[in-house]
Design a protein around this motif. Structure first.
Motif, short mmCIF file in Angstrom:
data_model
loop_
_atom_site.label_atom_id
_atom_site.label_comp_id
_atom_site.label_asym_id
_atom_site.label_seq_id
_atom_site.Cartn_x
_atom_site.Cartn_y
_atom_site.Cartn_z
N ALA A 3 0.98 -1.21 -0.05
CA ALA A 3 0.00 0.05 0.04
C ALA A 3 1.06 1.32 -0.03
N GLY A 4 0.58 2.22 -0.89
CA GLY A 4 1.29 3.56 -0.79
C GLY A 4 2.61 3.34 -1.48
N LEU A 5 3.17 2.30 -2.15
CA LEU A 5 4.41 2.17 -2.38
C LEU A 5 4.28 2.14 -4.23
N ASP A 6 5.51 2.65 -4.87
CA ASP A 6 5.60 2.90 -6.21
C ASP A 6 5.64 1.39 -6.87
N PRO A 7 5.30 1.31 -8.09
CA PRO A 7 5.19 -0.03 -8.69
C PRO A 7 6.60 -0.94 -8.53
N ILE A 8 7.56 -0.14 -8.55
CA ILE A 8 9.07 -0.96 -8.59
C ILE A 8 9.16 -1.54 -7.28
N THR A 9 8.97 -0.67 -5.97
CA THR A 9 9.20 -0.96 -4.96
C THR A 9 8.18 -1.97 -4.47
N ALA A 10 6.82 -1.88 -5.25
CA ALA A 10 5.75 -3.00 -4.63
C ALA A 10 6.28 -4.40 -5.26
N HIS A 11 7.03 -4.39 -6.57
CA HIS A 11 7.25 -5.54 -6.95
C HIS A 11 8.29 -6.21 -6.17
N THR A 12 9.29 -5.48 -5.68
CA THR A 12 10.36 -5.96 -4.74
C THR A 12 9.81 -6.64 -3.47
N ILE A 13 8.79 -5.93 -2.90
CA ILE A 13 8.15 -6.33 -1.72
C ILE A 13 7.36 -7.64 -1.94
N MET A 14 6.66 -7.69 -3.24
CA MET A 14 6.06 -9.15 -3.50
C MET A 14 7.03 -10.29 -3.61
#
Lengths: 287, 215
Positions: free
Chosen positions: A172-183
Protein backbone atom coordinates in the motif's frame (compact mmCIF):
# COMPACT_ATOMS: atom_id res chain seq x y z
CA UNK A 1 -4.56 -34.28 3.45
CA UNK A 2 -3.35 -30.74 4.16
CA UNK A 3 -3.48 -29.68 7.79
CA UNK A 4 -5.53 -26.55 8.65
CA UNK A 5 -3.29 -23.89 10.12
CA UNK A 6 -5.85 -21.09 10.49
CA UNK A 7 -9.58 -21.53 10.76
CA UNK A 8 -12.43 -19.06 11.22
CA UNK A 9 -15.87 -20.46 12.11
CA UNK A 10 -18.80 -18.04 12.01
CA UNK A 11 -16.67 -15.17 13.30
CA UNK A 12 -18.46 -11.84 13.74
CA UNK A 13 -17.29 -8.56 15.21
CA UNK A 14 -18.91 -5.17 15.74
CA UNK A 15 -17.37 -1.77 16.51
CA UNK A 16 -19.56 0.97 17.92
CA UNK A 17 -22.69 -0.88 16.84
CA UNK A 18 -21.46 -1.37 13.27
CA UNK A 19 -20.89 -4.88 11.99
CA UNK A 20 -17.24 -5.07 10.91
CA UNK A 21 -17.07 -8.79 10.22
CA UNK A 22 -20.15 -10.87 9.49
CA UNK A 23 -20.06 -14.64 10.02
CA UNK A 24 -16.66 -15.25 8.46
CA UNK A 25 -15.81 -18.85 7.64
CA UNK A 26 -12.46 -19.73 6.13
CA UNK A 27 -9.72 -22.32 6.39
CA UNK A 28 -6.07 -21.81 5.49
CA UNK A 29 -4.17 -25.06 5.07
CA UNK A 30 -0.48 -25.58 5.66
CA UNK A 31 1.51 -24.46 2.63
CA UNK A 32 -1.37 -22.47 1.14
CA UNK A 33 -1.23 -18.92 -0.10
CA UNK A 34 -4.33 -16.99 0.86
CA UNK A 35 -5.07 -13.69 -0.85
CA UNK A 36 -7.57 -11.38 0.88
CA UNK A 37 -8.77 -8.77 -1.57
CA UNK A 38 -11.04 -5.93 -0.56
CA UNK A 39 -11.52 -2.20 -0.61
CA UNK A 40 -10.43 -0.02 2.33
CA UNK A 41 -12.71 -0.69 5.29
CA UNK A 42 -13.83 -4.09 4.03
CA UNK A 43 -12.43 -5.86 7.09
CA UNK A 44 -9.08 -7.24 5.89
CA UNK A 45 -6.97 -5.75 8.67
CA UNK A 46 -9.50 -6.69 11.34
CA UNK A 47 -9.50 -10.26 10.05
CA UNK A 48 -5.70 -10.46 10.28
CA UNK A 49 -5.72 -9.01 13.79
CA UNK A 50 -8.36 -11.52 14.83
CA UNK A 51 -6.18 -14.29 13.41
CA UNK A 52 -3.55 -13.39 16.04
CA UNK A 53 -6.14 -12.56 18.69
CA UNK A 54 -4.95 -8.97 18.86
CA UNK A 55 -8.66 -8.20 19.04
CA UNK A 56 -11.41 -10.45 20.30
CA UNK A 57 -14.32 -11.70 18.21
CA UNK A 58 -17.86 -11.13 19.46
CA UNK A 59 -19.03 -14.54 18.29
CA UNK A 60 -17.57 -17.55 16.52
CA UNK A 61 -14.40 -19.56 16.91
CA UNK A 62 -10.83 -19.02 15.68
CA UNK A 63 -8.26 -21.78 15.52
CA UNK A 64 -4.60 -21.00 14.93
CA UNK A 65 -1.94 -23.70 14.60
CA UNK A 66 -4.31 -26.21 16.18
CA UNK A 67 -5.16 -24.04 19.22
CA UNK A 68 -8.56 -22.51 19.87
CA UNK A 69 -7.43 -18.93 20.45
CA UNK A 70 -10.88 -17.35 20.70
CA UNK A 71 -10.82 -16.83 24.45
CA UNK A 72 -7.18 -17.34 25.41
CA UNK A 73 -5.48 -14.92 27.81
CA UNK A 74 -2.74 -12.62 26.51
CA UNK A 75 -0.02 -14.58 28.32
CA UNK A 76 -1.29 -17.86 26.87
CA UNK A 77 -1.16 -16.39 23.37
CA UNK A 78 2.52 -15.40 23.40
CA UNK A 79 3.74 -18.96 22.74
CA UNK A 80 1.35 -19.40 19.81
CA UNK A 81 2.14 -15.97 18.36
CA UNK A 82 5.85 -16.86 18.36
CA UNK A 83 5.07 -19.21 15.45
CA UNK A 84 3.35 -16.48 13.46
CA UNK A 85 5.05 -13.73 11.47
CA UNK A 86 3.19 -10.50 10.91
CA UNK A 87 3.81 -7.42 8.80
CA UNK A 88 1.54 -4.57 9.85
CA UNK A 89 0.03 -2.10 7.42
CA UNK A 90 1.93 0.76 9.05
CA UNK A 91 5.05 -1.36 9.39
CA UNK A 92 4.81 -1.36 13.17
CA UNK A 93 8.56 -0.77 13.55
CA UNK A 94 9.61 0.67 16.89
CA UNK A 95 10.79 4.25 16.37
CA UNK A 96 13.06 4.18 19.40
CA UNK A 97 14.98 1.06 18.36
CA UNK A 98 17.49 0.73 15.55
CA UNK A 99 16.90 -1.74 12.74
CA UNK A 100 18.99 -4.50 14.35
CA UNK A 101 17.07 -4.21 17.63
CA UNK A 102 13.75 -4.06 15.79
CA UNK A 103 14.46 -7.30 13.96
CA UNK A 104 15.90 -8.91 17.10
CA UNK A 105 12.82 -7.90 19.14
CA UNK A 106 10.84 -11.17 18.78
CA UNK A 107 13.95 -13.25 19.48
CA UNK A 108 14.69 -11.30 22.66
CA UNK A 109 11.11 -11.14 23.92
CA UNK A 110 9.52 -14.46 23.02
CA UNK A 111 10.40 -16.84 25.84
CA UNK A 112 10.05 -19.87 23.57
CA UNK A 113 12.65 -18.39 21.18
CA UNK A 114 15.26 -17.36 23.75
CA UNK A 115 18.76 -17.59 22.31
CA UNK A 116 22.25 -16.29 23.13
CA UNK A 117 23.05 -12.77 21.90
CA UNK A 118 25.61 -13.92 19.30
CA UNK A 119 23.04 -16.30 17.77
CA UNK A 120 20.46 -13.51 17.76
CA UNK A 121 22.92 -11.20 16.00
CA UNK A 122 23.61 -13.84 13.35
CA UNK A 123 19.91 -14.48 12.74
CA UNK A 124 19.15 -10.75 12.55
CA UNK A 125 21.86 -10.27 9.96
CA UNK A 126 20.66 -13.28 7.98
CA UNK A 127 17.09 -12.02 8.03
CA UNK A 128 18.10 -8.51 6.97
CA UNK A 129 20.29 -9.88 4.19
CA UNK A 130 17.31 -11.93 3.04
CA UNK A 131 15.54 -8.63 2.31
CA UNK A 132 18.81 -7.11 1.05
CA UNK A 133 19.11 -4.63 3.89
CA UNK A 134 22.09 -6.07 5.74
CA UNK A 135 23.77 -2.65 5.68
CA UNK A 136 21.03 -0.91 7.72
CA UNK A 137 21.69 -2.57 11.12
CA UNK A 138 22.53 0.67 12.95
CA UNK A 139 20.02 2.91 11.24
CA UNK A 140 16.70 3.97 12.74
CA UNK A 141 13.31 3.48 11.00
CA UNK A 142 13.00 7.23 10.40
CA UNK A 143 16.17 7.11 8.28
CA UNK A 144 14.70 4.56 5.86
CA UNK A 145 12.31 5.00 2.95
CA UNK A 146 8.77 3.56 3.09
CA UNK A 147 9.75 0.57 0.97
CA UNK A 148 12.82 -0.15 3.09
CA UNK A 149 10.72 0.00 6.26
CA UNK A 150 8.35 -2.60 4.80
CA UNK A 151 11.33 -4.78 3.95
CA UNK A 152 12.59 -4.48 7.52
CA UNK A 153 9.05 -5.39 8.60
CA UNK A 154 9.26 -8.53 6.47
CA UNK A 155 12.66 -9.35 7.98
CA UNK A 156 11.27 -8.95 11.50
CA UNK A 157 8.14 -10.97 10.67
CA UNK A 158 10.20 -13.86 9.41
CA UNK A 159 13.29 -13.82 11.65
CA UNK A 160 11.61 -16.44 13.85
CA UNK A 161 11.00 -18.80 10.90
CA UNK A 162 7.24 -18.72 11.48
CA UNK A 163 4.87 -21.41 10.26
CA UNK A 164 2.49 -18.79 8.93
CA UNK A 165 3.10 -15.21 7.82
CA UNK A 166 0.38 -12.55 7.77
CA UNK A 167 0.99 -9.54 5.54
CA UNK A 168 -1.33 -6.57 5.88
CA UNK A 169 -1.32 -4.43 2.71
CA UNK A 170 2.45 -4.78 2.21
CA UNK A 171 2.46 -2.74 -0.99
CA UNK A 172 0.00 0.00 0.00
CA UNK A 173 1.27 3.46 -0.93
CA UNK A 174 4.41 2.18 -2.67
CA UNK A 175 5.55 2.81 -6.23
CA UNK A 176 5.20 -0.15 -8.67
CA UNK A 177 8.92 -1.00 -8.60
CA UNK A 178 9.11 -1.10 -4.81
CA UNK A 179 5.79 -2.97 -4.68
CA UNK A 180 7.27 -5.59 -7.03
CA UNK A 181 10.34 -5.90 -4.78
CA UNK A 182 8.15 -6.39 -1.70
CA UNK A 183 6.03 -9.03 -3.42
CA UNK A 184 9.18 -10.80 -4.66
CA UNK A 185 10.40 -11.00 -1.07
CA UNK A 186 7.07 -12.42 0.08
CA UNK A 187 7.23 -15.07 -2.65
CA UNK A 188 10.88 -15.76 -1.77
CA UNK A 189 10.00 -16.20 1.91
CA UNK A 190 7.10 -18.50 1.05
CA UNK A 191 9.17 -20.74 -1.17
CA UNK A 192 12.54 -20.85 0.55
CA UNK A 193 11.18 -21.22 4.06
CA UNK A 194 7.96 -23.06 3.19
CA UNK A 195 5.79 -20.54 5.00
CA UNK A 196 2.02 -20.52 4.77
CA UNK A 197 1.12 -17.05 3.56
CA UNK A 198 -1.92 -14.86 4.15
CA UNK A 199 -1.77 -11.63 2.18
CA UNK A 200 -4.32 -8.84 2.60
CA UNK A 201 -4.23 -6.34 -0.24
CA UNK A 202 -6.41 -4.18 -2.43
CA UNK A 203 -4.14 -4.75 -5.45
CA UNK A 204 -5.03 -7.66 -7.69
CA UNK A 205 -1.51 -7.58 -9.15
CA UNK A 206 -0.12 -8.64 -5.76
CA UNK A 207 -2.44 -11.63 -5.63
CA UNK A 208 -1.72 -12.55 -9.23
CA UNK A 209 2.00 -12.45 -8.55
CA UNK A 210 1.71 -14.63 -5.46
CA UNK A 211 -0.48 -17.06 -7.42
CA UNK A 212 1.69 -17.39 -10.52
CA UNK A 213 5.30 -16.71 -9.62
CA UNK A 214 7.88 -18.65 -7.74
CA UNK A 215 11.36 -17.79 -6.57
CA UNK A 216 14.29 -18.76 -8.74
CA UNK A 217 17.41 -18.84 -6.63
CA UNK A 218 19.76 -19.03 -9.62
CA UNK A 219 18.26 -15.94 -11.22
CA UNK A 220 17.77 -14.30 -7.83
CA UNK A 221 14.34 -13.14 -8.92
CA UNK A 222 10.77 -14.32 -9.25
CA UNK A 223 9.83 -16.15 -12.45
CA UNK A 224 6.47 -17.32 -13.76
CA UNK A 225 5.54 -20.79 -12.61
CA UNK A 226 3.46 -21.38 -15.76
CA UNK A 227 3.43 -19.87 -19.28
CA UNK A 228 1.69 -16.54 -19.80
CA UNK A 229 -2.06 -16.92 -20.30
CA UNK A 230 -2.24 -19.98 -18.05
CA UNK A 231 -2.75 -20.31 -14.31
CA UNK A 232 -0.07 -21.81 -12.09
CA UNK A 233 -1.00 -24.36 -9.46
CA UNK A 234 0.57 -22.85 -6.33
CA UNK A 235 -2.22 -23.64 -3.84
CA UNK A 236 -3.51 -20.10 -3.95
CA UNK A 237 -6.99 -19.15 -2.79
CA UNK A 238 -8.51 -15.74 -3.42
CA UNK A 239 -11.06 -14.26 -1.04
CA UNK A 240 -12.85 -11.00 -1.79
CA UNK A 241 -14.32 -9.05 1.13
CA UNK A 242 -16.95 -6.34 1.06
CA UNK A 243 -18.19 -4.58 4.20
CA UNK A 244 -17.15 -7.41 6.49
CA UNK A 245 -18.52 -10.24 4.39
CA UNK A 246 -16.78 -12.73 2.14
CA UNK A 247 -18.36 -12.20 -1.27
CA UNK A 248 -16.05 -14.46 -3.22
CA UNK A 249 -13.83 -17.43 -2.49
CA UNK A 250 -12.06 -19.43 -5.16
CA UNK A 251 -9.16 -19.74 -7.54
CA UNK A 252 -7.69 -16.99 -9.67
CA UNK A 253 -9.43 -18.46 -12.73
CA UNK A 254 -12.80 -18.34 -10.97
CA UNK A 255 -12.09 -14.80 -9.77
CA UNK A 256 -11.33 -13.60 -13.27
CA UNK A 257 -14.50 -15.26 -14.56
CA UNK A 258 -16.70 -13.65 -11.90
CA UNK A 259 -19.34 -11.25 -13.19
CA UNK A 260 -20.11 -9.81 -9.77
CA UNK A 261 -19.68 -6.03 -10.21
CA UNK A 262 -17.74 -5.58 -6.94
CA UNK A 263 -15.54 -8.65 -7.36
CA UNK A 264 -14.64 -8.04 -10.98
CA UNK A 265 -13.53 -4.48 -10.25
CA UNK A 266 -10.47 -5.88 -8.51
CA UNK A 267 -9.47 -7.69 -11.69
CA UNK A 268 -10.64 -5.29 -14.38
CA UNK A 269 -10.33 -2.02 -12.42
CA UNK A 270 -13.83 -1.18 -13.71
CA UNK A 271 -17.30 -2.81 -13.72
CA UNK A 272 -17.66 -5.88 -15.97
CA UNK A 273 -19.09 -5.48 -19.51
CA UNK A 274 -22.87 -5.74 -19.62
CA UNK A 275 -24.20 -8.81 -21.39
CA UNK A 276 -25.82 -8.14 -24.74
CA UNK A 277 -23.65 -5.16 -25.49
CA UNK A 278 -20.56 -5.09 -27.65
CA UNK A 279 -17.49 -6.90 -26.39
CA UNK A 280 -15.94 -3.67 -25.15
CA UNK A 281 -15.59 -3.16 -21.42
CA UNK A 282 -17.17 -0.27 -19.57
CA UNK A 283 -20.02 2.01 -20.48
CA UNK A 284 -20.81 2.94 -24.05
CA UNK A 285 -21.50 6.55 -24.87
CA UNK A 286 -24.79 7.18 -26.74
CA UNK A 287 -24.33 7.72 -30.46
CA UNK B 1 15.09 6.27 31.02
CA UNK B 2 11.59 7.25 32.16
CA UNK B 3 12.99 8.52 35.48
CA UNK B 4 15.47 10.63 33.57
CA UNK B 5 12.77 12.03 31.30
CA UNK B 6 10.25 12.70 34.06
CA UNK B 7 12.64 13.58 36.88
CA UNK B 8 15.69 15.27 35.40
CA UNK B 9 13.74 16.64 32.46
CA UNK B 10 11.20 18.37 34.69
CA UNK B 11 13.70 19.63 37.28
CA UNK B 12 14.53 23.07 35.78
CA UNK B 13 10.94 24.13 35.26
CA UNK B 14 9.84 22.75 38.64
CA UNK B 15 12.66 24.64 40.39
CA UNK B 16 11.85 27.83 38.51
CA UNK B 17 8.15 27.69 39.34
CA UNK B 18 8.97 26.77 42.95
CA UNK B 19 11.24 29.79 43.32
CA UNK B 20 8.74 32.21 41.82
CA UNK B 21 5.85 30.88 43.89
CA UNK B 22 7.94 31.37 47.06
CA UNK B 23 8.88 34.90 46.01
CA UNK B 24 5.33 35.93 45.09
CA UNK B 25 3.86 34.29 48.18
CA UNK B 26 6.27 36.20 50.44
CA UNK B 27 5.65 39.50 48.67
CA UNK B 28 1.87 39.09 48.97
CA UNK B 29 1.98 37.99 52.61
CA UNK B 30 4.37 40.72 53.68
CA UNK B 31 1.76 43.41 53.07
CA UNK B 32 -0.96 41.55 54.96
CA UNK B 33 1.35 40.68 57.85
CA UNK B 34 2.66 44.25 58.07
CA UNK B 35 -0.91 45.42 58.81
CA UNK B 36 -0.81 43.39 62.03
CA UNK B 37 2.85 44.07 62.73
CA UNK B 38 3.59 40.41 62.27
CA UNK B 39 6.21 40.42 59.50
CA UNK B 40 8.41 38.24 61.68
CA UNK B 41 5.92 35.42 61.02
CA UNK B 42 6.52 35.52 57.25
CA UNK B 43 8.44 32.24 57.32
CA UNK B 44 5.51 30.44 58.97
CA UNK B 45 2.95 31.53 56.41
CA UNK B 46 5.20 30.85 53.46
CA UNK B 47 6.32 27.44 54.66
CA UNK B 48 2.81 26.18 55.46
CA UNK B 49 1.43 27.41 52.13
CA UNK B 50 4.25 25.91 50.13
CA UNK B 51 4.68 22.59 51.93
CA UNK B 52 0.98 21.81 52.22
CA UNK B 53 -0.42 23.22 49.01
CA UNK B 54 1.59 25.20 46.51
CA UNK B 55 4.53 22.82 46.19
CA UNK B 56 2.51 19.63 45.61
CA UNK B 57 -0.22 21.20 43.46
CA UNK B 58 1.98 23.40 41.25
CA UNK B 59 4.44 20.56 40.70
CA UNK B 60 1.56 18.23 39.87
CA UNK B 61 0.14 20.67 37.35
CA UNK B 62 3.54 21.00 35.73
CA UNK B 63 3.97 17.24 35.60
CA UNK B 64 0.45 16.92 34.20
CA UNK B 65 1.26 19.45 31.48
CA UNK B 66 4.67 18.07 30.69
CA UNK B 67 4.46 14.35 31.37
CA UNK B 68 0.80 13.32 31.07
CA UNK B 69 0.88 14.95 27.64
CA UNK B 70 4.20 13.30 26.84
CA UNK B 71 2.99 9.87 27.91
CA UNK B 72 -0.33 10.22 26.05
CA UNK B 73 1.28 11.44 22.83
CA UNK B 74 4.06 8.86 22.91
CA UNK B 75 1.74 5.92 23.57
CA UNK B 76 -0.88 7.40 21.23
CA UNK B 77 1.64 7.59 18.38
CA UNK B 78 2.68 4.02 19.08
CA UNK B 79 -0.97 2.96 19.02
CA UNK B 80 -1.86 4.58 15.69
CA UNK B 81 1.32 3.32 14.00
CA UNK B 82 0.52 -0.22 15.22
CA UNK B 83 3.65 -0.41 17.38
CA UNK B 84 1.58 -1.56 20.34
CA UNK B 85 -0.06 -4.29 18.26
CA UNK B 86 3.43 -5.24 17.04
CA UNK B 87 4.63 -5.40 20.62
CA UNK B 88 1.82 -7.79 21.55
CA UNK B 89 2.31 -9.84 18.40
CA UNK B 90 6.04 -10.15 19.13
CA UNK B 91 5.62 -11.44 22.66
CA UNK B 92 5.55 -8.43 24.97
CA UNK B 93 2.85 -7.25 27.31
CA UNK B 94 2.46 -3.49 26.70
CA UNK B 95 1.30 -3.00 30.29
CA UNK B 96 4.58 -4.36 31.63
CA UNK B 97 6.72 -2.74 28.98
CA UNK B 98 5.10 0.67 28.63
CA UNK B 99 2.76 1.46 31.50
CA UNK B 100 4.53 0.06 34.58
CA UNK B 101 7.85 1.90 33.96
CA UNK B 102 6.04 5.23 33.46
CA UNK B 103 3.90 4.70 36.54
CA UNK B 104 6.86 3.76 38.75
CA UNK B 105 9.05 6.57 37.40
CA UNK B 106 6.37 9.21 37.99
CA UNK B 107 5.49 7.86 41.44
CA UNK B 108 9.16 7.99 42.51
CA UNK B 109 10.13 11.25 40.84
CA UNK B 110 7.16 13.44 41.63
CA UNK B 111 7.59 13.45 45.45
CA UNK B 112 11.29 14.22 44.90
CA UNK B 113 10.49 17.06 42.52
CA UNK B 114 7.93 18.38 44.98
CA UNK B 115 10.50 18.34 47.79
CA UNK B 116 12.88 20.29 45.55
CA UNK B 117 10.12 22.77 44.59
CA UNK B 118 9.32 23.22 48.30
CA UNK B 119 12.95 23.89 49.16
CA UNK B 120 13.51 26.30 46.28
CA UNK B 121 10.23 28.04 47.15
CA UNK B 122 11.37 28.54 50.74
CA UNK B 123 14.68 29.88 49.43
CA UNK B 124 12.77 32.33 47.23
CA UNK B 125 10.79 33.40 50.27
CA UNK B 126 14.01 33.83 52.24
CA UNK B 127 15.39 36.11 49.54
CA UNK B 128 12.39 38.45 49.76
CA UNK B 129 12.08 38.19 53.54
CA UNK B 130 15.69 39.25 54.01
CA UNK B 131 16.09 41.80 51.22
CA UNK B 132 12.68 43.52 51.22
CA UNK B 133 10.83 42.76 54.45
CA UNK B 134 13.86 43.08 56.67
CA UNK B 135 13.77 39.72 58.46
CA UNK B 136 17.02 38.04 59.36
CA UNK B 137 17.72 34.68 57.75
CA UNK B 138 17.67 33.05 61.18
CA UNK B 139 14.33 34.58 62.02
CA UNK B 140 12.83 33.43 58.71
CA UNK B 141 14.13 29.86 58.95
CA UNK B 142 13.23 29.30 62.56
CA UNK B 143 9.67 30.53 62.04
CA UNK B 144 9.38 28.51 58.84
CA UNK B 145 10.64 25.26 60.39
CA UNK B 146 9.05 25.54 63.83
CA UNK B 147 5.52 25.78 62.49
CA UNK B 148 5.77 22.54 60.50
CA UNK B 149 4.31 19.42 62.11
CA UNK B 150 4.62 15.78 61.05
CA UNK B 151 1.12 16.09 59.59
CA UNK B 152 2.35 18.76 57.16
CA UNK B 153 5.33 16.74 56.02
CA UNK B 154 3.26 13.59 55.47
CA UNK B 155 0.62 15.58 53.63
CA UNK B 156 3.26 17.31 51.52
CA UNK B 157 4.75 14.01 50.40
CA UNK B 158 1.59 11.93 50.19
CA UNK B 159 -0.14 14.33 47.84
CA UNK B 160 2.53 14.20 45.11
CA UNK B 161 2.67 10.42 45.37
CA UNK B 162 -1.08 10.08 44.78
CA UNK B 163 -1.04 12.82 42.11
CA UNK B 164 1.77 10.97 40.32
CA UNK B 165 -0.20 7.73 40.14
CA UNK B 166 -3.26 9.53 38.80
CA UNK B 167 -1.31 11.65 36.27
CA UNK B 168 0.61 8.71 34.84
CA UNK B 169 -2.44 6.45 34.68
CA UNK B 170 -4.52 9.13 32.97
CA UNK B 171 -1.71 9.72 30.44
CA UNK B 172 -1.37 5.99 29.78
CA UNK B 173 -5.14 5.50 29.58
CA UNK B 174 -5.67 8.15 26.92
CA UNK B 175 -2.51 7.12 25.06
CA UNK B 176 -3.53 3.48 24.85
CA UNK B 177 -7.06 4.38 23.76
CA UNK B 178 -5.93 6.62 20.92
CA UNK B 179 -7.50 6.08 17.54
CA UNK B 180 -7.91 8.12 14.40
CA UNK B 181 -4.36 8.94 13.32
CA UNK B 182 -2.45 12.08 14.19
CA UNK B 183 -5.63 13.99 14.98
CA UNK B 184 -6.46 11.30 17.53
CA UNK B 185 -3.01 11.69 19.10
CA UNK B 186 -3.59 15.43 19.56
CA UNK B 187 -7.01 14.80 21.08
CA UNK B 188 -5.65 12.19 23.50
CA UNK B 189 -2.87 14.53 24.57
CA UNK B 190 -5.27 17.37 25.30
CA UNK B 191 -7.66 15.09 27.19
CA UNK B 192 -4.81 13.65 29.26
CA UNK B 193 -3.68 17.11 30.40
CA UNK B 194 -7.17 18.42 31.13
CA UNK B 195 -8.42 15.31 32.91
CA UNK B 196 -5.27 14.80 34.98
CA UNK B 197 -5.25 18.49 36.01
CA UNK B 198 -8.86 18.29 37.16
CA UNK B 199 -8.10 15.09 39.08
CA UNK B 200 -5.19 16.84 40.81
CA UNK B 201 -7.57 19.44 42.27
CA UNK B 202 -10.23 16.89 43.19
CA UNK B 203 -7.71 14.65 44.96
CA UNK B 204 -6.13 17.66 46.62
CA UNK B 205 -9.46 18.54 48.20
CA UNK B 206 -10.01 14.97 49.37
CA UNK B 207 -6.53 14.54 50.89
CA UNK B 208 -6.65 17.98 52.52
CA UNK B 209 -10.04 17.14 54.02
CA UNK B 210 -8.65 13.87 55.42
CA UNK B 211 -5.67 15.62 57.03
CA UNK B 212 -7.78 18.47 58.36
CA UNK B 213 -10.13 16.01 60.02
CA UNK B 214 -7.14 14.18 61.56
CA UNK B 215 -5.90 17.27 63.40
Amino acid sequence: MAKPILKFENVSLSYDGKLVLDKINLTVNEGDTFILLGAAGSGKTVLLKLAMSLIQADTGRIELLGHDITHLKETELFGIRSEVGVLFQEGGLFDSLNIADNVAYPLRNQKSLAAPEDEIAARVLESLEFVELGHTLDKFPSELSGGMRRRVGIARANVTNPKISLYDSPTAGLDPITAHTIMSLIVKQRELRKTTTVLATHRYQDGAMAANYHWNNAMHDVVRASPYGTYADLNTTFIVMDEGRIVFSGTQQQLEASRDPYVSQFVLHQPPPKLGQSGERGHQLPA
Amino acid sequence: MQMDSIGVGSLPIVALIGAFSGIVMTLQMSRALATYGATSQTGQVVSISIIRELGPVLTALLIAGRNASGIASELGSMKVTEQIDAMRALGTDPIQKLIVPRLVATALMQPLLTAIADFVGLMGGLLIAVTIIGNTANQYWSSAIDILALNDMVQGLMKPFVFAIVISLVGCFYGMRTSGGTQGVGLSTTKAVVVSSVWVFVIDVLITQIFVSLT
